[in-house]
Design a protein around this motif. Structure first.
Motif, short mmCIF file in Angstrom:
data_model
loop_
_atom_site.label_atom_id
_atom_site.label_comp_id
_atom_site.label_asym_id
_atom_site.label_seq_id
_atom_site.Cartn_x
_atom_site.Cartn_y
_atom_site.Cartn_z
N PRO A 34 0.81 -1.23 0.00
CA PRO A 34 0.00 0.00 0.00
C PRO A 34 0.84 1.28 0.00
N GLU A 35 2.07 1.21 0.48
CA GLU A 35 2.92 2.41 0.53
C GLU A 35 3.36 2.86 -0.87
N ASP A 36 3.30 1.96 -1.84
CA ASP A 36 3.71 2.29 -3.20
C ASP A 36 2.52 2.88 -3.95
N GLU A 37 2.53 4.17 -4.12
CA GLU A 37 1.36 4.82 -4.72
C GLU A 37 1.28 4.66 -6.24
N TRP A 38 2.34 4.20 -6.89
CA TRP A 38 2.33 4.07 -8.35
C TRP A 38 2.15 2.64 -8.81
N THR A 39 2.84 1.71 -8.20
CA THR A 39 2.75 0.30 -8.58
C THR A 39 2.63 -0.55 -7.31
N PRO A 40 1.46 -0.58 -6.72
CA PRO A 40 1.31 -1.25 -5.42
C PRO A 40 1.32 -2.77 -5.46
N TYR A 41 1.32 -3.36 -6.65
CA TYR A 41 1.35 -4.82 -6.74
C TYR A 41 2.71 -5.27 -7.26
N ILE A 42 3.22 -6.32 -6.64
CA ILE A 42 4.44 -6.96 -7.13
C ILE A 42 4.10 -8.42 -7.40
N LEU A 43 4.27 -8.82 -8.64
CA LEU A 43 3.99 -10.18 -9.08
C LEU A 43 5.31 -10.93 -9.20
N TYR A 44 5.39 -12.12 -8.58
CA TYR A 44 6.61 -12.91 -8.58
C TYR A 44 6.37 -14.26 -9.25
N PHE A 45 7.30 -14.65 -10.09
CA PHE A 45 7.35 -16.02 -10.60
C PHE A 45 8.79 -16.38 -10.88
N SER A 46 9.23 -17.47 -10.31
CA SER A 46 10.58 -17.97 -10.49
C SER A 46 11.60 -16.88 -10.16
N PHE A 47 12.49 -16.58 -11.10
CA PHE A 47 13.54 -15.60 -10.85
C PHE A 47 13.03 -14.16 -10.98
N GLN A 48 11.85 -13.97 -11.55
CA GLN A 48 11.42 -12.64 -11.96
C GLN A 48 10.34 -12.03 -11.07
N HIS A 49 10.25 -10.71 -11.15
CA HIS A 49 9.15 -9.99 -10.52
C HIS A 49 8.81 -8.78 -11.38
N TRP A 50 7.56 -8.36 -11.29
CA TRP A 50 7.05 -7.24 -12.06
C TRP A 50 6.31 -6.31 -11.11
N HIS A 51 6.55 -5.02 -11.23
CA HIS A 51 5.82 -4.01 -10.47
C HIS A 51 4.64 -3.58 -11.35
N MET A 52 3.43 -3.69 -10.80
CA MET A 52 2.24 -3.47 -11.61
C MET A 52 1.22 -2.64 -10.83
N ASN A 53 0.27 -2.06 -11.58
CA ASN A 53 -0.78 -1.29 -10.92
C ASN A 53 -2.17 -1.60 -11.44
N ASP A 54 -2.27 -2.30 -12.54
CA ASP A 54 -3.57 -2.56 -13.15
C ASP A 54 -3.97 -4.02 -12.94
N GLU A 55 -5.09 -4.23 -12.30
CA GLU A 55 -5.52 -5.59 -11.96
C GLU A 55 -5.80 -6.44 -13.20
N GLU A 56 -6.34 -5.85 -14.25
CA GLU A 56 -6.57 -6.60 -15.48
C GLU A 56 -5.25 -7.06 -16.08
N ASP A 57 -4.24 -6.20 -16.06
CA ASP A 57 -2.91 -6.58 -16.55
C ASP A 57 -2.31 -7.68 -15.70
N ILE A 58 -2.51 -7.60 -14.40
CA ILE A 58 -1.99 -8.63 -13.49
C ILE A 58 -2.62 -9.98 -13.83
N ILE A 59 -3.92 -10.01 -13.98
CA ILE A 59 -4.63 -11.26 -14.30
C ILE A 59 -4.15 -11.81 -15.64
N GLU A 60 -4.01 -10.95 -16.63
CA GLU A 60 -3.53 -11.38 -17.95
C GLU A 60 -2.10 -11.93 -17.85
#
Length: 159
Positions: free
Chosen positions: A44-70
């Motif tokens: 919640p402290e990240d006002e621009w990209t509050p979601y971090i998606l992790y898989f294996s070696f990688q992670h992505w900073h994201m803010n759009d739930e539709e993009d996260i689901i895709e």
């Protein structure tokens, strides 16, 4: 201001075992093949990209739930893979790569795909790499092999 919608995101993956952690800011989608799980964290402290998606070696900073689901479906469906490069066993850098980019895998293919990195020639900064996907048949480790004439090829070891 963003709000934590991990429960709504988890509901999109009801075909899989999911776990919402007690803090309600972390979600895990469990891999039925025993490989690595997908994790999603809400910061919640990240006002621009509050979601971090992790898989294996990688992670992505994201803010759009539709993009996260895709993005998660791209991982689950085998379209998107994690790739990490190593030098003498130590991680150098990595990213994600679409499975179609690996169909005609060659050193030149990887060099071209990762040419945006300002590190120099791929073979000079890495001597091996690992690819990981949701399904085990996508996983492999490989090394760069330079012959006496200086041509670089890839030797693949399935995991």
């Amino acid at each position: 201001m963003f709000q934590n919608n991990l429960v709504a995101i988890a509901s999109q993956f009801s075909d899989y075992a999911t776990h919402l952690f007690d803090d309600k800011n972390s979600l895990e989608i469990r891999n039925p093949f025993g490989n690595e799980n997908i994790k999603l964290e809400y910061v919640p402290e990240d006002e621009w990209t509050p979601y971090i998606l992790y898989f294996s070696f990688q992670h992505w900073h994201m803010n759009d739930e539709e993009d996260i689901i895709e993005h998660i479906y791209d991982i689950i469906n085998g379209k998107l893979l994690s790739i990490e490069f190593f030098k003498c066993g130590r991680r150098c850098f990595g990213g994600d790569i679409e499975a179609k980019e690996l169909q005609d895998l060659s050193y030149e293919t990887l060099e071209n795909f990762f040419s945006d990195f300002p590190f120099g020639k791929l073979k000079d900064i890495a001597d091996s790499f690992k690819v990981r996907g949701w399904k085990p048949d996508a996983n492999f480790d490989a090394v760069f092999d330079v012959d006496a004439c200086g041509k670089t090829t890839i030797k693949i070891n399935n995991t």
